[in-house]
Design a protein around this motif. Structure first.
Motif, mmCIF file in Angstrom:
data_model
loop_
_atom_site.group_PDB
_atom_site.id
_atom_site.type_symbol
_atom_site.label_atom_id
_atom_site.label_comp_id
_atom_site.label_asym_id
_atom_site.label_seq_id
_atom_site.Cartn_x
_atom_site.Cartn_y
_atom_site.Cartn_z
ATOM 1 N N UNK A 387 0.984 -1.161 -0.132
ATOM 2 C CA UNK A 387 -0.078 -0.037 0.011
ATOM 3 C C UNK A 387 0.678 1.230 -0.142
ATOM 4 N N UNK A 388 1.677 1.334 0.750
ATOM 5 C CA UNK A 388 2.851 2.297 0.755
ATOM 6 C C UNK A 388 3.509 2.525 -0.763
ATOM 7 N N UNK A 389 4.103 1.455 -1.042
ATOM 8 C CA UNK A 389 4.527 1.506 -2.418
ATOM 9 C C UNK A 389 3.900 2.022 -3.546
ATOM 10 N N UNK A 390 2.345 1.494 -3.548
ATOM 11 C CA UNK A 390 1.491 1.800 -4.497
ATOM 12 C C UNK A 390 1.164 3.361 -4.326
ATOM 13 N N UNK A 391 1.321 3.953 -3.157
ATOM 14 C CA UNK A 391 0.864 5.412 -2.989
ATOM 15 C C UNK A 391 2.035 6.365 -3.525
ATOM 16 N N UNK A 392 3.126 5.865 -3.362
ATOM 17 C CA UNK A 392 4.451 6.337 -3.904
ATOM 18 C C UNK A 392 4.254 6.563 -5.264
ATOM 19 N N UNK A 393 4.144 5.200 -6.117
ATOM 20 C CA UNK A 393 3.921 5.075 -7.429
ATOM 21 C C UNK A 393 2.821 6.016 -8.038
ATOM 22 N N UNK A 394 1.650 6.356 -7.237
ATOM 23 C CA UNK A 394 0.366 7.400 -7.703
ATOM 24 C C UNK A 394 1.152 8.547 -7.573
ATOM 25 N N UNK A 395 2.016 9.055 -6.598
ATOM 26 C CA UNK A 395 2.554 10.346 -6.612
ATOM 27 C C UNK A 395 3.545 10.329 -7.976
ATOM 28 N N UNK A 396 4.305 9.487 -8.075
ATOM 29 C CA UNK A 396 5.219 9.698 -9.229
ATOM 30 C C UNK A 396 4.670 9.941 -10.655
ATOM 31 N N UNK A 397 3.492 9.165 -10.851
ATOM 32 C CA UNK A 397 2.787 9.287 -11.840
ATOM 33 C C UNK A 397 1.690 10.383 -12.068
ATOM 34 N N UNK A 398 1.611 11.104 -11.119
ATOM 35 C CA UNK A 398 0.889 12.447 -10.904
ATOM 36 C C UNK A 398 -0.669 11.971 -10.581
ATOM 37 N N UNK A 399 -0.876 10.901 -10.051
ATOM 38 C CA UNK A 399 -2.263 10.410 -9.692
ATOM 39 C C UNK A 399 -2.553 10.944 -8.236
ATOM 40 N N UNK A 400 -3.537 10.928 -7.773
ATOM 41 C CA UNK A 400 -4.266 11.336 -6.293
ATOM 42 C C UNK A 400 -3.642 10.416 -5.585
ATOM 43 N N UNK A 401 -3.068 10.729 -4.376
ATOM 44 C CA UNK A 401 -2.498 9.495 -3.529
ATOM 45 C C UNK A 401 -3.504 9.377 -2.314
ATOM 46 N N UNK A 402 -3.515 8.264 -1.788
ATOM 47 C CA UNK A 402 -4.485 8.174 -0.829
ATOM 48 C C UNK A 402 -4.347 8.558 0.474
ATOM 49 N N UNK A 403 -2.960 9.054 0.877
ATOM 50 C CA UNK A 403 -2.784 9.942 2.203
ATOM 51 C C UNK A 403 -3.261 11.164 1.882
#
Length: 905
Positions: A387-403
């Motif tokens: 879950x942490x890794x996926x949120x960082x990946x969302x940040x890197x591609x410009x998607x909305x993060x869960x945090x």
């Protein structure tokens, strides 16, 4: 000049020689032993240390055999030592067959091969065999050396610490995050195999280049905890004093002594701390502060304090010169890494433009991701490393993060949760602010002044000073600092109240009354006394003494003087207040009776027991007549009278009053009323003391039942960490010890000690008594390392006090027994010698604890070969007890010294 044959010098000489290689001992004996007598004594200690003696259990503490480069371990040749860890030594080794290759070989560190460490080590090598992931160092082999020391062989990682690598290579934020994602996936794989790492830190995450690409490798699952305990028969010891992990990266739940709440989310927290450091090039927590903090302060930092957001930390570093790598400094001050690691001498420097760019990149979503990972509440962290890794990946591609950022309401709830006990005792005045300034706070503000400006000033004072809320234009909104204690806020408020409310004297005076009540509720009696004096001065000058509020404040000051043992001040003020109360309010007014009750307590504290009895009987008679037999004030007076009678040895009368108080409380109060809990606690305490007095066990079961009920009520009303709840738990622990219910006593005392160490000063007496009891329980369960740890800490705190304490005699005696059982003969003898000296000074040379210590020391002398000194000590014990009609005491003392000093109240 010191005596070379003294216990201290003999111990020092023995330890220096015992720790030296065998070939150097003869030369050290010649140099360190000034005479033949000293030499013979040291030789006797060395012989005893190497002897096979069932009592000392040398089989559990074998003499370590040093391994040297060139030695062969099974099919491996040791090349050089790479690193020294907390549990093992890592060698660069060459595998000789069936293939030749370089590997890392980890073997138990000499001198720490106890059964517990061996069990943990065996768990490590079994754990690694279950894990197969490209970002986790592979395990190749496992076995035992010729001397029986376990080892395992793993992939050699010629890499750098992940933080050092990122700094040296001047990696961008995006590049760092890519490497970090692979670390998360490695930990996710371990979790799926049923393993928690529990020690994620830079020295356990190495980066090396493979085929030109940086690859992270997670190493050292030596402190991993199996989620599924059936996967291995090894037991991982995590009891009190055996906290596993590294403090800089440790989750709050991992820092608790019992570690029962540790699960995979603990690794999420440590990953968050590692990510924090990767983003800021600085540790989340000030390492200098962690190293210098006392143990209880260190735990409080881990469990309660939040670091600033990463972007804020970067802003703080904006004008600082960065020199040596914080990671390198930290690793040099803690345990070395289990691999061949090269660290560079300094970190890369960022230009001002680069630093501003990094702050902008980190601010916002990366801040949220890090702080979500590091939330003190495990339920608010990411559920998995994936879950942490996926949120960082969302940040890197410009998607909305869960945090997302914590809301102001959450921050306010967090502040209230951390301070709920303190907030509760402050009263409605503070709590009312959370529900729109209704209740007591509103009353104080409105009564203080009819002018709107006074009300506004009072409101601003409470919001900013007492709650620590900042609503300035530059702030993030109402955001109380969760790291500031409520006591600190009160102290700041009391320092500023005169200046901030100078234009509104009545508002200022009433605010001081509120602050005084708060300080008193928190046990800060000096501060409360000072503020109540100021309030009394205001009331006496504006209303005079013919006023119930003025007399009430005088009575509050009398109680504070009694609590602070200022007896002369208490007597003068009580006499004045009683005179005013009788004159203006009458002999049977509640304030008059309360002042009479205070005066009775003054008699009691002045050892005027009979006068105290007469005064309490008078108050009890009036309250029964005017309020009834079961009114709370009547019951309080019964309790006070019972306490005085108990102190005078009139136990039958005292018990009857305590029984009546419990019966009356059950009849007149709610089953959940805290006053019923107090009555149950008092009767339980009396029954505990009564059982000790007559040596019977009949009263202990009932005392246990009463105290359990008291704890249950207090827990529901005031919380598990309230002083009243802790007092009942402390008494329950004593009862369980008396009943020899060791497992139950352990559970109660571990929880009690943990809460006391969070709330109180290290030298608090109840805390020290509780840790001594817990140490005794561990000793009685043969859990000697844990007993040694907690008793050593207790003794250290006691010795910091300027005054001598009989509790120190008990603690030293228990610690001497533990070290004797562990085979630490010299340490045990030194402690028993000190125990004898202090016991004879404080308790007399015929006291059982002094005689038991002499008997233990005699046994130790006997085992060390000094039969002359042993016989002298035994004869002293025999003569002392023969004169008291207890000539068989030597045998009793030997048995007592084997079982330990039972903790006294």
């Amino acid at each position: 000049m010191s005596d070379p044959s003294s216990v201290d010098n003999l111990s020092d000489i023995f330890l220096k020689i015992a720790e030296a290689p065998t070939e150097q001992r003869s030369e050290l004996l010649d140099r360190l032993c000034p005479d033949e007598s000293t030499r013979q004594k040291v030789c006797s200690l060395l012989e005893a240390d190497e002897a096979v003696d069932p009592l000392l259990d040398h089989a559990l503490f074998p003499k370590p055999v040093e391994l040297q480069p060139g030695d062969r371990v099974s099919g491996y040749k040791l090349v050089k030592e790479l690193a020294l860890g907390g549990m093992g030594i890592v060698y660069l080794a060459e595998q000789l067959e069936p293939i030749r290759r370089q590997v890392a070989l980890k073997v138990i560190k000499p001198g720490v091969d106890t059964r517990e460490v061996v069990a943990r080590f065996n768990a490590e090598r079994q754990t690694l065999s279950l894990i197969d992931h490209p970002n986790i160092a592979k395990a190749f082999d496992a076995g035992s050396t010729d001397t029986g020391r376990p080892f395992f062989v793993m992939e050699l990682v010629n890499g750098q610490l992940i933080t050092s690598y990122c700094e040296q290579q001047r990696l961008t934020i995006e590049q760092r995050l890519e490497i970090f994602i692979s670390v998360c996936r490695a930990i996710q794989h371990a979790h799926q195999k049923g393993v928690i790492h529990r020690d994620i830190k830079p020295s356990n995450v190495l980066v090396a280049k493979y085929d030109g690409r940086p690859i992270a490798k997670v190493i050292d699952f030596g402190v991993a905890k199996a989620i599924n305990q059936t996967m291995t028969t090894a037991t991982l010891a995590t009891g009190l004093g055996q906290i596993v992990g590294t403090f800089d990266y440790m989750s709050p739940e991992q820092s608790h002594f019992n570690q029962r709440e540790v699960d995979t989310r603990s690794d999420i927290y440590s990953l968050g701390v590692l990510l924090y450091e990767l983003l800021t090039d600085t540790p989340a927590f000030d390492r200098e502060r962690l190293r210098s903090a006392q143990f209880d302060e260190l735990l409080k930092i881990i469990q309660e304090e939040d670091p600033p957001r990463p972007s804020v930390r970067l802003s703080e570093n904006k004008d600082k010169e960065w020199s040596d790598s914080p990671t390198q400094a930290a690793e040099e001050s803690s345990s070395p890494v289990d691999a061949s690691v090269t660290t560079m001498p300094s970190v890369s420097r960022l230009t001002e433009v680069e630093l501003k760019k990094r702050i902008r990149r980190v601010r916002g979503e990366l801040d949220w991701i890090v702080m979500k990972s590091m939330d003190k509440d495990p339920d608010r962290r990411y559920a998995t490393p994936e879950g942490l890794a996926s949120d960082i990946e969302r940040f890197l591609v410009g998607e909305v993060v869960a945090a997302s950022p914590p809301s102001p309401l959450y921050r306010l709830r967090k502040f209230a949760r951390r301070n709920k006990t303190k907030l509760a005792v402050v009263g409605l005045a503070i709590c009312a602010l959370f529900v729109g300034l209704s209740g007591a706070a509103y009353h104080y503000i409105q009564v203080a002044s009819a002018k709107t400006s006074a009300s506004v000033a009072a409101l601003e004072f409470v919001v900013e000073e007492l709650l620590g809320l900042d609503d300035s234009p530059t702030s993030d909104g109402y955001s109380p600092d969760p790291n500031v204690s409520f006591l600190k806020l009160l102290q700041n408020a009391s320092n500023n109240v005169d200046e901030r409310l100078a234009d509104w004297p009545e508002t200022k005076a009433r605010m001081k009354s509120l602050l005084a009540r708060s300080f008193k509720s928190l046990g800060q009696y000096d501060d409360a006394e000072r503020l109540y004096r100021d309030y009394l001065e205001f009331l006496s000058s504006t209303k005079g003494f013919a006023d119930s509020e003025t007399i009430r404040v005088m009575e509050q000051l009398v109680r504070l003087h009694l609590r602070n043992s200022h007896l002369s001040k208490a007597k003068t003020l009580a006499d004045d207040a009683l005179r005013y109360s009788r004159s203006y309010l009458g002999d049977e007014h509640e304030l008059t009776l309360q002042l009479l009750n205070d005066r009775a307590m003054l008699f009691y504290m002045q050892d005027m027991g009979e006068e105290a009895v007469d005064a309490h009987r008078f108050v009890l008679e009036v309250r029964r007549r005017t309020l009834g037999d079961w009114h709370p004030e009547t019951l309080d007076t019964m309790t006070n009278l019972g306490i005085v009678l108990d102190s005078l040895g009139r136990f039958g009368e005292a018990q009857q009053l305590f029984e009546n108080t419990v019966s009356g409380s059950r009849e007149s109060l709610s089953p959940n009323d805290a006053r019923l809990a107090a009555a149950l606690q008092r009767l339980g305490k009396f029954l505990l003391a009564d059982g000790r007095r007559d040596g019977s066990v009949e009263s202990f079961p009932r005392a246990e039942k009463l105290l359990l009920e008291s704890i249950d009520i207090y827990d529901r009303n005031r919380g598990p960490s309230h002083v009243d709840t802790l007092q009942s738990k402390y008494l329950l622990g004593q009862v369980l010890v008396e009943r020899r219910s060791l497992e139950e006593a352990q559970n109660v005392l571990e929880d009690l000690v943990e809460r006391l160490q969070k709330m109180r000063e290290p030298n608090d007496r109840m805390t020290l008594q509780a840790t001594n009891m817990l140490g005794w329980v561990y000793m009685s369960q043969s859990r000697y390392p844990e007993a040694e740890n907690i008793l050593s800490n207790t003794l250290e705190q006691l010795r910091r006090s300027e005054s001598k304490d009989t509790l120190e005699v008990q603690v030293m005696g228990n610690l001497a027994i533990v070290r004797f059982k562990m085979g630490k003969l010299v340490d045990a003898m030194m402690l028993d010698q000190q125990t004898i000296e202090l016991a004879e000074e404080l308790l007399g040379d015929s006291h059982p604890q002094a005689l038991a210590a002499k008997t233990r020391l005699g046994l130790a002398r006997l085992y060390s070969g000094d039969s002359t000194e042993a016989n002298r000590l035994f004869e002293e014990v025999y003569r002392s007890n023969e004169s008291l009609g207890r000539s068989s005491f030597v045998l009793d003392a030997i048995e007592r010294s084997s079982n330990g000093q039972q903790p006294a109240e």
